[in-house]
Design a protein around this motif. Structure first.
Motif, PDB file in Angstrom:
ATOM      1  N   GLN A  53       0.851  -1.196   0.000  1.00 38.84           N
ATOM      2  CA  GLN A  53       0.000   0.000   0.000  1.00 38.84           C
ATOM      3  C   GLN A  53       0.885   1.244   0.000  1.00 38.84           C
ATOM      4  O   GLN A  53       1.123   1.868   1.029  1.00 38.84           O
ATOM      5  N   VAL A  54       1.390   1.606  -1.175  1.00 44.56           N
ATOM      6  CA  VAL A  54       2.288   2.748  -1.277  1.00 44.56           C
ATOM      7  C   VAL A  54       1.493   4.036  -1.434  1.00 44.56           C
ATOM      8  O   VAL A  54       0.429   4.061  -2.053  1.00 44.56           O
ATOM      9  N   THR A  55       2.014   5.097  -0.850  1.00 40.75           N
ATOM     10  CA  THR A  55       1.457   6.439  -1.037  1.00 40.75           C
ATOM     11  C   THR A  55       2.612   7.397  -1.318  1.00 40.75           C
ATOM     12  O   THR A  55       3.768   7.108  -1.004  1.00 40.75           O
ATOM     13  N   VAL A  56       2.276   8.533  -1.904  1.00 36.71           N
ATOM     14  CA  VAL A  56       3.282   9.513  -2.308  1.00 36.71           C
ATOM     15  C   VAL A  56       3.156  10.747  -1.422  1.00 36.71           C
ATOM     16  O   VAL A  56       2.078  11.351  -1.328  1.00 36.71           O
ATOM     17  N   ASN A  57       4.267  11.120  -0.795  1.00 37.55           N
ATOM     18  CA  ASN A  57       4.250  12.235   0.152  1.00 37.55           C
ATOM     19  C   ASN A  57       5.474  13.119  -0.027  1.00 37.55           C
ATOM     20  O   ASN A  57       6.426  12.751  -0.720  1.00 37.55           O
ATOM     21  N   THR A  58       5.443  14.263   0.638  1.00 36.31           N
ATOM     22  CA  THR A  58       6.534  15.231   0.495  1.00 36.31           C
ATOM     23  C   THR A  58       7.488  15.215   1.679  1.00 36.31           C
ATOM     24  O   THR A  58       8.631  15.621   1.551  1.00 36.31           O
ATOM     25  N   ASP A  59       7.017  14.815   2.861  1.00 36.01           N
ATOM     26  CA  ASP A  59       7.770  14.867   4.107  1.00 36.01           C
ATOM     27  C   ASP A  59       7.955  16.318   4.538  1.00 36.01           C
ATOM     28  O   ASP A  59       7.298  16.787   5.467  1.00 36.01           O
ATOM     29  N   ASN A  60       8.837  17.046   3.839  1.00 39.35           N
ATOM     30  CA  ASN A  60       9.091  18.453   4.173  1.00 39.35           C
ATOM     31  C   ASN A  60       9.274  19.230   2.871  1.00 39.35           C
ATOM     32  O   ASN A  60      10.328  19.141   2.231  1.00 39.35           O
ATOM     33  N   ARG A  61       8.257  19.972   2.511  1.00 42.32           N
ATOM     34  CA  ARG A  61       8.272  20.636   1.203  1.00 42.32           C
ATOM     35  C   ARG A  61       9.389  21.660   1.091  1.00 42.32           C
ATOM     36  O   ARG A  61       9.974  21.834   0.024  1.00 42.32           O
ATOM     37  N   ALA A 102      10.744   8.489 -13.610  1.00 44.94           N
ATOM     38  CA  ALA A 102      11.598   7.353 -13.236  1.00 44.94           C
ATOM     39  C   ALA A 102      10.997   6.014 -13.628  1.00 44.94           C
ATOM     40  O   ALA A 102      11.728   5.094 -14.031  1.00 44.94           O
ATOM     41  N   PHE A 103       9.655   5.893 -13.517  1.00 46.98           N
ATOM     42  CA  PHE A 103       9.045   4.567 -13.648  1.00 46.98           C
ATOM     43  C   PHE A 103       7.937   4.489 -14.703  1.00 46.98           C
ATOM     44  O   PHE A 103       7.237   3.476 -14.775  1.00 46.98           O
ATOM     45  N   ASP A 104       7.769   5.537 -15.505  1.00 51.11           N
ATOM     46  CA  ASP A 104       6.801   5.525 -16.599  1.00 51.11           C
ATOM     47  C   ASP A 104       5.373   5.242 -16.128  1.00 51.11           C
ATOM     48  O   ASP A 104       4.615   4.501 -16.780  1.00 51.11           O
ATOM     49  N   TYR A 105       4.986   5.829 -15.014  1.00 49.74           N
ATOM     50  CA  TYR A 105       3.630   5.615 -14.524  1.00 49.74           C
ATOM     51  C   TYR A 105       2.609   6.309 -15.413  1.00 49.74           C
ATOM     52  O   TYR A 105       2.878   7.352 -16.024  1.00 49.74           O
ATOM     53  N   GLU A 106       1.413   5.739 -15.442  1.00 48.05           N
ATOM     54  CA  GLU A 106       0.298   6.315 -16.165  1.00 48.05           C
ATOM     55  C   GLU A 106      -0.697   6.896 -15.170  1.00 48.05           C
ATOM     56  O   GLU A 106      -0.578   6.708 -13.956  1.00 48.05           O
ATOM     57  N   LEU A 107      -1.717   7.579 -15.702  1.00 55.87           N
ATOM     58  CA  LEU A 107      -2.687   8.242 -14.836  1.00 55.87           C
ATOM     59  C   LEU A 107      -3.378   7.237 -13.916  1.00 55.87           C
ATOM     60  O   LEU A 107      -3.662   7.547 -12.750  1.00 55.87           O
ATOM     61  N   ALA A 108      -3.630   6.035 -14.416  1.00 55.08           N
ATOM     62  CA  ALA A 108      -4.285   5.017 -13.591  1.00 55.08           C
ATOM     63  C   ALA A 108      -3.444   4.667 -12.367  1.00 55.08           C
ATOM     64  O   ALA A 108      -3.987   4.392 -11.288  1.00 55.08           O
ATOM     65  N   ASP A 109      -2.127   4.670 -12.522  1.00 50.98           N
ATOM     66  CA  ASP A 109      -1.255   4.401 -11.375  1.00 50.98           C
ATOM     67  C   ASP A 109      -1.397   5.494 -10.323  1.00 50.98           C
ATOM     68  O   ASP A 109      -1.467   5.209  -9.119  1.00 50.98           O
ATOM     69  N   HIS A 110      -1.447   6.734 -10.785  1.00 44.85           N
ATOM     70  CA  HIS A 110      -1.557   7.844  -9.839  1.00 44.85           C
ATOM     71  C   HIS A 110      -2.896   7.829  -9.112  1.00 44.85           C
ATOM     72  O   HIS A 110      -2.978   8.217  -7.943  1.00 44.85           O
ATOM     73  N   GLU A 111      -3.927   7.366  -9.777  1.00 42.23           N
ATOM     74  CA  GLU A 111      -5.209   7.237  -9.088  1.00 42.23           C
ATOM     75  C   GLU A 111      -5.107   6.192  -7.983  1.00 42.23           C
ATOM     76  O   GLU A 111      -5.648   6.380  -6.886  1.00 42.23           O
ATOM     77  N   VAL A 112      -4.396   5.098  -8.237  1.00 36.46           N
ATOM     78  CA  VAL A 112      -4.184   4.083  -7.208  1.00 36.46           C
ATOM     79  C   VAL A 112      -3.466   4.677  -5.998  1.00 36.46           C
ATOM     80  O   VAL A 112      -3.860   4.444  -4.847  1.00 36.46           O
ATOM     81  N   PHE A 113      -2.422   5.467  -6.249  1.00 35.65           N
ATOM     82  CA  PHE A 113      -1.673   6.063  -5.140  1.00 35.65           C
ATOM     83  C   PHE A 113      -2.590   6.929  -4.266  1.00 35.65           C
ATOM     84  O   PHE A 113      -2.506   6.899  -3.039  1.00 35.65           O
TER      85      PHE A 113
END
Length: 378
Positions: A308-316, A333-344
Protein backbone atom coordinates in the motif's frame (compact mmCIF):
# COMPACT_ATOMS: atom_id res chain seq x y z
CA UNK A 1 -0.19 35.60 -0.70
CA UNK A 2 1.26 32.25 -1.66
CA UNK A 3 3.66 31.83 -4.54
CA UNK A 4 1.91 30.14 -7.48
CA UNK A 5 2.68 26.43 -7.50
CA UNK A 6 4.92 25.28 -10.32
CA UNK A 7 2.87 23.29 -12.83
CA UNK A 8 3.85 19.73 -13.81
CA UNK A 9 2.16 18.16 -16.83
CA UNK A 10 1.29 14.48 -17.13
CA UNK A 11 3.40 13.23 -20.07
CA UNK A 12 1.46 12.97 -23.32
CA UNK A 13 -1.57 14.89 -22.07
CA UNK A 14 -2.84 18.35 -21.21
CA UNK A 15 -3.55 17.30 -17.63
CA UNK A 16 -1.35 18.77 -14.92
CA UNK A 17 -0.40 16.81 -11.85
CA UNK A 18 -1.37 19.91 -9.89
CA UNK A 19 -5.00 19.56 -10.98
CA UNK A 20 -5.30 15.95 -9.81
CA UNK A 21 -7.19 15.57 -6.51
CA UNK A 22 -4.61 14.46 -3.95
CA UNK A 23 -4.27 13.28 -0.36
CA UNK A 24 -1.29 14.25 1.82
CA UNK A 25 -0.49 11.85 4.66
CA UNK A 26 3.09 12.73 5.59
CA UNK A 27 3.90 16.44 5.61
CA UNK A 28 5.50 18.28 8.55
CA UNK A 29 4.22 21.73 9.47
CA UNK A 30 7.69 22.95 10.44
CA UNK A 31 9.06 21.60 7.16
CA UNK A 32 6.65 23.48 4.94
CA UNK A 33 7.18 27.15 5.71
CA UNK A 34 7.51 29.65 2.88
CA UNK A 35 11.04 31.09 2.76
CA UNK A 36 9.61 34.61 2.57
CA UNK A 37 7.64 33.99 5.74
CA UNK A 38 10.76 32.74 7.53
CA UNK A 39 12.62 35.91 6.53
CA UNK A 40 9.84 38.13 7.83
CA UNK A 41 9.33 36.28 11.12
CA UNK A 42 13.06 35.92 11.77
CA UNK A 43 13.54 39.67 11.41
CA UNK A 44 10.92 40.29 14.10
CA UNK A 45 12.74 38.13 16.65
CA UNK A 46 16.28 39.05 15.62
CA UNK A 47 17.13 35.58 14.35
CA UNK A 48 20.13 35.50 12.04
CA UNK A 49 19.56 33.57 8.82
CA UNK A 50 21.98 32.14 6.24
CA UNK A 51 20.33 34.57 3.78
CA UNK A 52 17.53 37.09 3.88
CA UNK A 53 16.77 36.57 0.22
CA UNK A 54 13.85 34.10 0.04
CA UNK A 55 15.17 32.35 -3.07
CA UNK A 56 18.66 31.96 -1.63
CA UNK A 57 17.24 30.84 1.71
CA UNK A 58 15.11 28.20 -0.01
CA UNK A 59 18.21 26.93 -1.81
CA UNK A 60 20.11 26.84 1.50
CA UNK A 61 17.45 24.63 3.10
CA UNK A 62 17.46 22.22 0.18
CA UNK A 63 21.26 22.05 -0.02
CA UNK A 64 21.66 21.62 3.74
CA UNK A 65 19.03 18.90 3.91
CA UNK A 66 20.62 16.98 1.04
CA UNK A 67 23.11 15.41 3.41
CA UNK A 68 22.60 11.66 3.20
CA UNK A 69 22.01 11.66 6.96
CA UNK A 70 18.75 11.90 8.88
CA UNK A 71 20.28 13.72 11.90
CA UNK A 72 21.92 16.31 9.60
CA UNK A 73 18.65 16.67 7.69
CA UNK A 74 16.80 17.31 10.96
CA UNK A 75 19.25 20.05 11.97
CA UNK A 76 17.70 22.41 9.40
CA UNK A 77 14.57 22.54 11.54
CA UNK A 78 16.34 24.66 14.16
CA UNK A 79 15.47 27.72 12.06
CA UNK A 80 11.87 26.94 11.23
CA UNK A 81 11.01 25.93 14.78
CA UNK A 82 12.63 29.12 16.11
CA UNK A 83 10.10 31.29 14.25
CA UNK A 84 7.14 29.18 15.43
CA UNK A 85 7.13 30.06 19.12
CA UNK A 86 4.23 32.51 19.36
CA UNK A 87 0.51 32.08 18.89
CA UNK A 88 0.47 34.65 16.08
CA UNK A 89 3.24 32.90 14.17
CA UNK A 90 1.73 29.44 14.61
CA UNK A 91 -1.61 30.67 13.29
CA UNK A 92 0.06 32.25 10.28
CA UNK A 93 2.22 29.24 9.43
CA UNK A 94 -0.73 26.85 9.73
CA UNK A 95 -2.93 29.12 7.60
CA UNK A 96 -0.31 29.32 4.84
CA UNK A 97 0.24 25.58 5.07
CA UNK A 98 -3.40 24.95 4.20
CA UNK A 99 -3.54 27.34 1.27
CA UNK A 100 -0.26 26.04 -0.14
CA UNK A 101 -1.58 22.48 -0.10
CA UNK A 102 -4.81 23.57 -1.77
CA UNK A 103 -2.80 25.34 -4.47
CA UNK A 104 -1.18 21.96 -5.17
CA UNK A 105 -4.53 20.21 -5.56
CA UNK A 106 -4.65 18.56 -2.14
CA UNK A 107 -8.23 17.99 -0.99
CA UNK A 108 -7.39 16.25 2.28
CA UNK A 109 -4.23 16.45 4.34
CA UNK A 110 -2.92 15.37 7.72
CA UNK A 111 -0.37 17.78 9.12
CA UNK A 112 2.13 16.43 11.64
CA UNK A 113 4.03 18.56 14.11
CA UNK A 114 5.46 18.33 17.63
CA UNK A 115 3.79 20.69 20.14
CA UNK A 116 6.59 20.15 22.67
CA UNK A 117 8.95 22.02 20.34
CA UNK A 118 6.91 25.24 20.42
CA UNK A 119 6.84 26.23 24.08
CA UNK A 120 9.77 28.64 24.48
CA UNK A 121 7.50 31.66 23.92
CA UNK A 122 5.47 30.83 27.02
CA UNK A 123 2.57 28.97 25.42
CA UNK A 124 1.22 25.76 26.93
CA UNK A 125 0.81 22.51 25.03
CA UNK A 126 -2.92 23.06 24.73
CA UNK A 127 -2.44 26.63 23.56
CA UNK A 128 -0.10 25.66 20.71
CA UNK A 129 -2.52 22.99 19.49
CA UNK A 130 -5.34 25.53 19.60
CA UNK A 131 -3.24 28.09 17.69
CA UNK A 132 -2.44 25.63 14.91
CA UNK A 133 -6.09 24.59 14.70
CA UNK A 134 -7.11 28.24 14.42
CA UNK A 135 -4.70 28.70 11.53
CA UNK A 136 -6.01 25.55 9.85
CA UNK A 137 -9.57 26.77 10.11
CA UNK A 138 -8.72 30.23 8.74
CA UNK A 139 -6.79 28.65 5.88
CA UNK A 140 -9.70 26.32 5.15
CA UNK A 141 -12.01 29.34 4.99
CA UNK A 142 -9.56 31.07 2.63
CA UNK A 143 -9.63 28.06 0.31
CA UNK A 144 -13.42 27.88 0.45
CA UNK A 145 -13.66 31.57 -0.41
CA UNK A 146 -11.66 30.87 -3.56
CA UNK A 147 -14.23 28.32 -4.72
CA UNK A 148 -12.26 25.23 -3.70
CA UNK A 149 -12.36 22.92 -0.71
CA UNK A 150 -9.85 21.22 1.55
CA UNK A 151 -9.94 19.38 4.86
CA UNK A 152 -7.01 19.13 7.26
CA UNK A 153 -6.49 17.01 10.37
CA UNK A 154 -3.70 17.36 12.89
CA UNK A 155 -1.28 14.53 13.74
CA UNK A 156 0.13 15.48 17.12
CA UNK A 157 3.71 14.24 17.28
CA UNK A 158 5.98 13.26 20.16
CA UNK A 159 9.77 13.31 19.84
CA UNK A 160 11.55 9.98 20.22
CA UNK A 161 14.50 11.35 22.19
CA UNK A 162 12.46 13.03 24.95
CA UNK A 163 10.41 11.55 27.79
CA UNK A 164 7.15 13.39 27.09
CA UNK A 165 5.43 10.88 24.82
CA UNK A 166 2.70 9.93 27.32
CA UNK A 167 2.00 13.61 27.98
CA UNK A 168 1.78 14.25 24.23
CA UNK A 169 -0.46 11.22 23.74
CA UNK A 170 -2.81 12.59 26.40
CA UNK A 171 -2.71 15.96 24.64
CA UNK A 172 -3.67 14.36 21.33
CA UNK A 173 -6.62 12.50 22.82
CA UNK A 174 -7.70 15.63 24.69
CA UNK A 175 -8.02 17.47 21.37
CA UNK A 176 -9.64 14.69 19.35
CA UNK A 177 -12.76 16.87 19.05
CA UNK A 178 -10.67 19.92 18.13
CA UNK A 179 -9.04 18.84 14.88
CA UNK A 180 -6.53 16.20 16.07
CA UNK A 181 -7.06 12.94 14.17
CA UNK A 182 -4.00 10.91 15.12
CA UNK A 183 -0.66 10.53 16.89
CA UNK A 184 2.86 10.26 15.52
CA UNK A 185 6.33 9.82 16.92
CA UNK A 186 9.32 11.31 15.10
CA UNK A 187 12.91 12.43 15.41
CA UNK A 188 16.21 10.58 15.19
CA UNK A 189 15.19 6.95 14.75
CA UNK A 190 18.27 4.83 15.52
CA UNK A 191 18.67 4.24 19.23
CA UNK A 192 15.16 5.42 20.10
CA UNK A 193 12.84 2.46 19.48
CA UNK A 194 9.09 2.61 19.88
CA UNK A 195 9.43 0.28 22.88
CA UNK A 196 10.74 3.22 24.93
CA UNK A 197 7.30 4.82 24.60
CA UNK A 198 5.07 1.88 25.52
CA UNK A 199 3.13 3.86 28.12
CA UNK A 200 2.06 6.33 25.44
CA UNK A 201 1.11 3.64 22.95
CA UNK A 202 -0.81 1.71 25.61
CA UNK A 203 -2.73 4.85 26.49
CA UNK A 204 -3.55 5.55 22.84
CA UNK A 205 -4.72 1.99 22.24
CA UNK A 206 -6.98 2.08 25.29
CA UNK A 207 -8.50 5.28 23.96
CA UNK A 208 -8.97 3.91 20.43
CA UNK A 209 -6.71 6.60 19.00
CA UNK A 210 -4.88 5.88 15.72
CA UNK A 211 -1.11 6.10 15.37
CA UNK A 212 1.45 6.38 12.63
CA UNK A 213 5.10 5.90 13.56
CA UNK A 214 8.23 7.08 11.79
CA UNK A 215 10.09 3.85 11.04
CA UNK A 216 12.18 2.35 8.27
CA UNK A 217 13.80 5.68 7.40
CA UNK A 218 16.78 6.25 9.68
CA UNK A 219 16.78 2.67 10.94
CA UNK A 220 15.88 -0.73 9.53
CA UNK A 221 13.66 -3.73 10.07
CA UNK A 222 13.83 -3.79 13.87
CA UNK A 223 12.50 -0.24 13.93
CA UNK A 224 9.60 -1.28 11.70
CA UNK A 225 8.86 -4.26 13.94
CA UNK A 226 8.80 -1.95 16.94
CA UNK A 227 6.47 0.50 15.21
CA UNK A 228 4.02 -2.28 14.41
CA UNK A 229 4.11 -4.36 17.57
CA UNK A 230 5.03 -1.81 20.26
CA UNK A 231 3.50 1.25 18.61
CA UNK A 232 0.46 -0.50 17.08
CA UNK A 233 1.06 1.66 14.02
CA UNK A 234 -1.68 1.64 11.40
CA UNK A 235 0.72 3.33 8.98
CA UNK A 236 4.50 3.48 8.69
CA UNK A 237 6.06 6.93 8.43
CA UNK A 238 8.26 6.28 5.38
CA UNK A 239 8.70 2.53 5.96
CA UNK A 240 10.85 2.36 2.84
CA UNK A 241 13.41 0.05 4.42
CA UNK A 242 10.82 -2.74 4.53
CA UNK A 243 12.45 -3.50 1.17
CA UNK A 244 15.41 -4.87 3.16
CA UNK A 245 13.13 -7.85 3.88
CA UNK A 246 12.65 -8.58 0.18
CA UNK A 247 15.19 -10.86 -1.47
CA UNK A 248 15.87 -11.19 -5.18
CA UNK A 249 15.86 -14.91 -5.98
CA UNK A 250 16.40 -14.96 -9.72
CA UNK A 251 15.88 -12.95 -12.87
CA UNK A 252 15.20 -13.84 -16.47
CA UNK A 253 14.44 -11.87 -19.61
CA UNK A 254 10.82 -11.34 -18.61
CA UNK A 255 10.74 -10.85 -14.85
CA UNK A 256 12.55 -10.66 -11.53
CA UNK A 257 11.44 -13.18 -8.91
CA UNK A 258 11.58 -12.19 -5.24
CA UNK A 259 10.70 -13.65 -1.87
CA UNK A 260 9.30 -11.72 1.07
CA UNK A 261 10.43 -12.18 4.64
CA UNK A 262 7.86 -12.61 7.37
CA UNK A 263 7.85 -8.91 8.27
CA UNK A 264 7.44 -7.72 4.67
CA UNK A 265 4.73 -10.31 4.10
CA UNK A 266 2.92 -9.10 7.23
CA UNK A 267 3.05 -5.45 6.12
CA UNK A 268 1.78 -6.38 2.67
CA UNK A 269 -0.94 -8.79 3.79
CA UNK A 270 -2.26 -6.48 6.49
CA UNK A 271 -2.25 -3.59 3.97
CA UNK A 272 -0.24 -1.40 6.33
CA UNK A 273 0.29 1.84 4.47
CA UNK A 274 3.77 3.06 3.58
CA UNK A 275 4.06 6.86 3.73
CA UNK A 276 6.83 7.05 1.12
CA UNK A 277 8.54 10.38 0.41
CA UNK A 278 10.82 9.82 -2.59
CA UNK A 279 12.88 13.03 -2.65
CA UNK A 280 13.29 13.12 1.12
CA UNK A 281 14.27 9.44 1.19
CA UNK A 282 17.12 10.26 -1.19
CA UNK A 283 18.22 13.27 0.87
CA UNK A 284 18.36 11.40 4.17
CA UNK A 285 20.08 8.32 2.77
CA UNK A 286 17.10 6.10 3.61
CA UNK A 287 17.46 4.36 0.23
CA UNK A 288 21.26 4.40 0.02
CA UNK A 289 21.35 0.59 0.00
CA UNK A 290 19.69 0.64 -3.41
CA UNK A 291 21.33 3.70 -4.98
CA UNK A 292 21.38 7.48 -5.04
CA UNK A 293 18.94 8.29 -7.85
CA UNK A 294 15.18 8.19 -7.87
CA UNK A 295 15.10 5.28 -10.30
CA UNK A 296 16.92 3.27 -7.60
CA UNK A 297 14.20 3.95 -5.02
CA UNK A 298 12.31 0.75 -4.10
CA UNK A 299 9.00 2.60 -4.55
CA UNK A 300 8.22 0.77 -7.78
CA UNK A 301 9.29 -2.61 -6.40
CA UNK A 302 6.92 -2.16 -3.47
CA UNK A 303 4.13 -0.96 -5.73
CA UNK A 304 4.48 -3.83 -8.18
CA UNK A 305 4.47 -6.32 -5.30
CA UNK A 306 1.18 -4.96 -4.02
CA UNK A 307 2.21 -2.94 -0.97
CA UNK A 308 0.00 0.00 0.00
CA UNK A 309 2.29 2.75 -1.28
CA UNK A 310 1.46 6.44 -1.04
CA UNK A 311 3.28 9.51 -2.31
CA UNK A 312 4.25 12.24 0.15
CA UNK A 313 6.53 15.23 0.50
CA UNK A 314 7.77 14.87 4.11
CA UNK A 315 9.09 18.45 4.17
CA UNK A 316 8.27 20.64 1.20
CA UNK A 317 10.78 23.34 2.16
CA UNK A 318 13.75 21.03 2.74
CA UNK A 319 13.10 19.05 -0.43
CA UNK A 320 11.90 22.03 -2.50
CA UNK A 321 8.96 19.93 -3.57
CA UNK A 322 5.22 19.36 -3.68
CA UNK A 323 3.12 16.25 -4.16
CA UNK A 324 2.68 17.23 -7.81
CA UNK A 325 6.44 17.38 -8.24
CA UNK A 326 6.89 14.02 -6.51
CA UNK A 327 4.32 12.47 -8.86
CA UNK A 328 6.09 13.96 -11.88
CA UNK A 329 9.48 12.68 -10.68
CA UNK A 330 8.10 9.18 -10.11
CA UNK A 331 6.54 9.22 -13.57
CA UNK A 332 9.87 10.16 -15.12
CA UNK A 333 11.60 7.35 -13.24
CA UNK A 334 9.05 4.57 -13.65
CA UNK A 335 6.80 5.52 -16.60
CA UNK A 336 3.63 5.62 -14.52
CA UNK A 337 0.30 6.32 -16.17
CA UNK A 338 -2.69 8.24 -14.84
CA UNK A 339 -4.28 5.02 -13.59
CA UNK A 340 -1.26 4.40 -11.38
CA UNK A 341 -1.56 7.84 -9.84
CA UNK A 342 -5.21 7.24 -9.09
CA UNK A 343 -4.18 4.08 -7.21
CA UNK A 344 -1.67 6.06 -5.14
CA UNK A 345 -4.34 8.60 -4.15
CA UNK A 346 -6.96 5.96 -3.40
CA UNK A 347 -4.41 4.16 -1.22
CA UNK A 348 -3.86 7.40 0.67
CA UNK A 349 -7.59 8.06 1.03
CA UNK A 350 -8.13 4.58 2.49
CA UNK A 351 -5.29 5.15 4.98
CA UNK A 352 -6.45 8.47 6.40
CA UNK A 353 -7.52 8.60 10.02
CA UNK A 354 -11.01 9.71 9.04
CA UNK A 355 -14.19 7.74 9.84
CA UNK A 356 -14.89 5.05 7.25
CA UNK A 357 -17.81 6.96 5.71
CA UNK A 358 -15.58 10.00 5.18
CA UNK A 359 -12.87 7.82 3.67
CA UNK A 360 -15.38 6.46 1.20
CA UNK A 361 -16.53 9.97 0.29
CA UNK A 362 -12.91 11.01 -0.19
CA UNK A 363 -12.25 8.05 -2.47
CA UNK A 364 -15.33 8.96 -4.53
CA UNK A 365 -14.11 12.56 -4.85
CA UNK A 366 -10.71 11.33 -6.07
CA UNK A 367 -12.19 8.95 -8.66
CA UNK A 368 -14.68 11.56 -9.84
CA UNK A 369 -11.89 14.12 -10.15
CA UNK A 370 -9.65 11.82 -12.17
CA UNK A 371 -12.55 10.86 -14.44
CA UNK A 372 -13.54 14.49 -15.04
CA UNK A 373 -9.98 15.50 -15.91
CA UNK A 374 -9.63 12.59 -18.32
CA UNK A 375 -12.93 13.46 -19.99
CA UNK A 376 -11.90 17.09 -20.48
CA UNK A 377 -8.56 16.06 -21.97
CA UNK A 378 -10.05 13.78 -24.64
Amino acid sequence: MSTPAEEYLVPGSTISFNSLPKVSLHDHLDGGLRPATIVELAKRIGLELPSTDPLELGDWFEDSADSGSLPAYLATFDITIAVMQSRENLVRVAREYVTDLADDGVIYGEVRWAPEQHLTGGLSLDEVVEAVQEGIEIGTDDVRASGRSIRIGQLVTAMRHTDRSLEIAELAVRHRENGVVGFDIAGAEAGYPASKHLAAFDYLAKNYFPTTVHAGEGDGLESIRGALFDGRALRLGHGVRIAEDIENERQDDEATYVSLGLLAQWVKDREITLELSPSSNLQTGAVAAWGDELVDHPFDLLYQLGFQVTVNTDNRLMSNTSISRELALLTDAFDYELADHEVFQLNAAAATFLPVEDREDLADAISDGFEALQARSR
